[in-house]
Design a protein around this motif. Structure first.
Motif, PDB file in Angstrom:
ATOM      1  N   PHE A 142       0.805  -1.218   0.000  1.00 33.71           N
ATOM      2  CA  PHE A 142       0.000   0.000   0.000  1.00 33.71           C
ATOM      3  C   PHE A 142       0.839   1.270   0.000  1.00 33.71           C
ATOM      4  O   PHE A 142       0.348   2.345  -0.311  1.00 33.71           O
ATOM      5  CB  PHE A 142      -0.969  -0.014   1.186  1.00 33.71           C
ATOM      6  N   ARG A 143       2.104   1.153   0.322  1.00 33.85           N
ATOM      7  CA  ARG A 143       2.991   2.308   0.255  1.00 33.85           C
ATOM      8  C   ARG A 143       3.157   2.798  -1.173  1.00 33.85           C
ATOM      9  O   ARG A 143       3.404   3.991  -1.423  1.00 33.85           O
ATOM     10  CB  ARG A 143       4.352   1.928   0.849  1.00 33.85           C
ATOM     11  N   LYS A 144       2.988   1.870  -2.163  1.00 33.50           N
ATOM     12  CA  LYS A 144       3.189   2.213  -3.567  1.00 33.50           C
ATOM     13  C   LYS A 144       1.898   2.601  -4.291  1.00 33.50           C
ATOM     14  O   LYS A 144       1.950   3.142  -5.390  1.00 33.50           O
ATOM     15  CB  LYS A 144       3.817   1.023  -4.297  1.00 33.50           C
ATOM     16  N   LEU A 145       0.724   2.301  -3.698  1.00 26.22           N
ATOM     17  CA  LEU A 145      -0.543   2.471  -4.426  1.00 26.22           C
ATOM     18  C   LEU A 145      -1.183   3.827  -4.129  1.00 26.22           C
ATOM     19  O   LEU A 145      -2.251   3.913  -3.525  1.00 26.22           O
ATOM     20  CB  LEU A 145      -1.507   1.334  -4.065  1.00 26.22           C
ATOM     21  N   ASN A 146      -0.565   4.887  -4.592  1.00 23.19           N
ATOM     22  CA  ASN A 146      -1.095   6.222  -4.301  1.00 23.19           C
ATOM     23  C   ASN A 146      -2.222   6.657  -5.233  1.00 23.19           C
ATOM     24  O   ASN A 146      -2.744   7.766  -5.099  1.00 23.19           O
ATOM     25  CB  ASN A 146       0.039   7.260  -4.349  1.00 23.19           C
ATOM     26  N   LYS A 147      -2.615   5.796  -6.188  1.00 23.10           N
ATOM     27  CA  LYS A 147      -3.737   6.101  -7.079  1.00 23.10           C
ATOM     28  C   LYS A 147      -4.988   5.280  -6.736  1.00 23.10           C
ATOM     29  O   LYS A 147      -5.999   5.373  -7.435  1.00 23.10           O
ATOM     30  CB  LYS A 147      -3.340   5.859  -8.536  1.00 23.10           C
TER      31      LYS A 147
END
Length: 252
Positions: free
Chosen positions: A204-209
């Motif tokens: 979830f650290r990478k899923l900013n969209k």
């Protein structure tokens, strides 16, 4: 020969059948016009075949060789295949045809397809990996993490991935998703018990969209919820049903 005899001879000649052996084959009487003479790309496929269901297309496909070619040309331009819940006895054969013909699929819905296996799914993914945006594999029990490889590595336009109740989904697959897929807008990994807190924190650290998230009945914790709140600022919907490891602190 008298005038009467000559006139009778002329009438007899007129009564004989005409010799058409030297007639042009393109005359209006010798050519037969069929529906297949209409323009396929501009008329038949977009205006006629686009109105048929997948079942109707396969029925039409069996009518003739021309119908088979026409339907296959239409399937090549098809942007969506939805077989969710379809477990009929010959559906795997139809899916093999789709895998061969479909080259521009954007949406692939195969939820609850108990017949689906890696050897059937992989050719479909390989043929459409550059354009796929939505992949729904919810409740598909007989595929393996290997089937996710082309989705994870090659589907650069992927926006929606649904893997609910996929008991075969591993933490390693989630780690690979984290590495290659950062543009996901919707993901469903509910009822996947093999996924732990560590990989979720990194994921979830990478899923900013991300806008829609379902993690029902998973090992999600308050710490993961804090990570989601910090990184997924576009989130509009989250499903936390059955997540017993979270508390009011994480929800707030």
């Amino acid at each position: 020969m008298s005038n009467v005899e000559a006139e009778e001879m002329h009438l007899m000649e007129m009564a004989l059948p005409m010799d058409t052996s030297n007639e042009s084959p393109t005359s209006e009487f010798s050519s037969v016009v069929t529906i297949f003479d209409l323009c396929w790309e501009d008329i038949l496929i977009p205006k006629v075949l686009s109105l048929l269901s997948l079942k109707e297309l396969f029925t039409f496909r069996t009518c003739s060789r021309s119908a088979k070619r026409l339907v296959e040309a239409a399937l090549e331009r098809c942007k969506e295949v939805n077989l969710s819940g379809n477990n009929s006895t010959t559906i795997n054969l139809a899916f093999s045809v789709l895998s061969t013909c479909c080259k521009h699929l954007e949406n692939l819905h195969l939820a609850r397809c108990r017949w689906l296996k890696d050897e059937l799914l992989l050719p479909m993914l390989a043929g459409n990996k550059r354009v796929l945006k939505v992949v729904n594999l919810n409740e598909c029990p007989h595929i393996s993490p290997m089937a996710l490889q082309p989705i994870i590595v090659d589907c650069k336009n992927l926006k929606v991935l649904k893997l609910s109740k996929c008991q075969w989904l591993t933490a390693g697959a989630i780690d690979a998703l984290t590495l290659h897929q950062n543009n996901l807008e919707e993901i469903d990994i509910s009822h996947c018990p093999a996924i732990g807190e560590r990989c979720l924190l990194i994921f979830f650290r990478k899923l900013n969209k991300l806008t829609i998230l379902s993690v029902a009945n998973t090992a999600i914790t308050d710490q993961v919820l804090v990570m989601i709140s910090n990184c997924c600022r576009l989130l509009e919907h989250i499903n936390l049903v059955g997540c017993t490891a979270i508390s009011d602190y994480g929800i707030m």
